[in-house]
Scaffold this active site. Structure first.
Site, PDB file in Angstrom:
ATOM      1  N   HIS A 160       0.869  -1.180   0.000  1.00  0.00           N
ATOM      2  CA  HIS A 160       0.000   0.000   0.000  1.00  0.00           C
ATOM      3  C   HIS A 160       0.906   1.231   0.000  1.00  0.00           C
ATOM      4  O   HIS A 160       1.971   1.211   0.647  1.00  0.00           O
ATOM      5  CB  HIS A 160      -0.842   0.087   1.288  1.00  0.00           C
ATOM      6  CG  HIS A 160      -2.142  -0.657   1.260  1.00  0.00           C
ATOM      7  ND1 HIS A 160      -2.629  -1.291   2.379  1.00  0.00           N
ATOM      8  CD2 HIS A 160      -3.072  -0.839   0.282  1.00  0.00           C
ATOM      9  CE1 HIS A 160      -3.810  -1.837   2.089  1.00  0.00           C
ATOM     10  NE2 HIS A 160      -4.098  -1.575   0.827  1.00  0.00           N
ATOM     11  N   CYS A 254      -2.423   2.916   9.079  1.00  0.00           N
ATOM     12  CA  CYS A 254      -3.464   1.971   8.656  1.00  0.00           C
ATOM     13  C   CYS A 254      -4.677   2.017   9.580  1.00  0.00           C
ATOM     14  O   CYS A 254      -5.790   1.730   9.164  1.00  0.00           O
ATOM     15  CB  CYS A 254      -2.928   0.540   8.673  1.00  0.00           C
ATOM     16  SG  CYS A 254      -1.548   0.276   7.587  1.00  0.00           S
TER      17      CYS A 254
HETATM   18  N1  ARG Z   1      -4.144  -7.078   6.632  1.00  0.00           N
HETATM   19  C1  ARG Z   1      -4.515  -5.866   5.969  1.00  0.00           C
HETATM   20  C2  ARG Z   1      -4.470  -6.078   4.461  1.00  0.00           C
HETATM   21  O1  ARG Z   1      -3.591  -6.758   3.989  1.00  0.00           O
HETATM   22  C3  ARG Z   1      -3.624  -4.751   6.377  1.00  0.00           C
HETATM   23  C4  ARG Z   1      -4.018  -3.428   5.823  1.00  0.00           C
HETATM   24  C5  ARG Z   1      -3.076  -2.337   6.205  1.00  0.00           C
HETATM   25  N2  ARG Z   1      -3.619  -1.068   5.948  1.00  0.00           N
HETATM   26  C6  ARG Z   1      -2.971  -0.066   5.344  1.00  0.00           C
HETATM   27  N3  ARG Z   1      -3.574   1.081   5.243  1.00  0.00           N
HETATM   28  N4  ARG Z   1      -1.798  -0.243   4.812  1.00  0.00           N
HETATM   29  O2  ARG Z   1      -5.302  -5.575   3.747  1.00  0.00           O
END
Ligand code: ARG
Length: 261
Positions: A160, A254
């Site tokens: 991300h 996150c």
């Molecule tokens: N386990 C989640 C996923 O893989 C983690 C998300 C993390 N969020 C972020 N904004 N980077 O989607």
């Protein structure tokens, strides 16, 4: 923010998630509470989204939408395990009188979008390569009426945008160059010549996954070198412990969806 009451790692959709290592749910809630209290103590208002059983990643509230000046570009999750989170976020925004726009293309909200109101007249930075579709970048530009700069992410550990880049204030960013394609690195260097550059150690500690109010930079306790870098750049680092959220592949940013009225 959404409390990690139902947080577990029961599927693996990023390289940080290991379903064989149990999560300490009570500790996760305790650490999350401390993050929320830290934000409140700094003078911010925190709205709490009701957690839903069966949506263990809902604690990563940043992924549910992306708002700019009162308009919300909704999320559409890449993986079916998280699909239902989008509706919970939509309900929050429609209840509190935001203009909510339903997306056609896959995008994970603030996970892959950030906004700098003071840079280049107001610019959106958007990541793609792992979760958000490039088509969603054009869609966000149409729905939000701000230029969107597309940046290609190339390292699956930084899947991300918010794991590799963060806004430090209204006009400047910090980022880990190697998480981006060479061309995207050039774009970032052109747009942000004064950026605070992070390295692999900072990224691995989730030091880029920070929230800043322009003065205070909230980041996790593991990210000590990153804390020193933002301090040297004139900000006040505030560290919070978030070991459990890292097991799901996330940290401070996150867990926080920023509301841009
Ligand atoms: N386990 C989640 C996923 O893989 C983690 C998300 C993390 N969020 C972020 N904004 N980077 O989607």
């Amino acid at each position: 923010m959404c409390p990690p009451e139902h947080f577990t790692v029961e599927y693996a959709i990023n390289p940080w998630m290991d379903i064989t290592v149990p999560v300490d749910a009570a500790l996760a809630v305790k650490q999350w509470d401390l993050l929320r209290n830290t934000l409140v103590d700094l003078g911010h208002t925190v709205h709490v989204l009701e957690p839903v059983a069966g949506l263990p990643d809902m604690v990563y509230a940043a992924n549910g939408a992306f708002s700019v000046d009162g308009t919300v570009y909704g999320a559409r999750f890449r993986y079916p395990q998280r699909a239902d989170e989008a509706g919970a976020h939509r309900a929050f925004y429609t209840r509190s009188a935001w203009t909510y726009k339903t997306p056609e293309h896959v995008n994970e909200g603030e996970g892959d979008f950030t906004y700098l109101p003071g840079a280049h007249g107001g610019v959106i930075l958007a990541g793609y390569g792992f979760r958000t579709e490039p088509a969603a970048h054009a869609e966000a530009q149409e729905m939000l009426g701000r230029p969107v700069v597309s940046l290609r992410l190339v390292d699956p550990a930084y899947y991300h945008l918010d794991t590799a880049l963060a806004a430090l204030d209204d006009h400047n960013v910090t980022y880990y160059p190697d998480a981006f394609s060479p061309a995207s690195q050039r774009v970032l260097a052109q747009l942000f010549p004064d950026a605070v550059l992070a390295d692999r150690v900072d990224a691995e500690a989730f030091g880029l996954n920070l929230v800043s109010d322009g003065r205070h930079v909230i980041l996790n306790t593991e990210a000590t070198a990153m804390g020193a870098k933002v301090r040297a750049a004139g900000y006040h680092p505030v560290h919070v412990e978030l070991t459990e959220l890292k097991r799901g592949g996330g940290s401070v940013k996150c867990a926080v969806a920023e509301l841009r009225r």
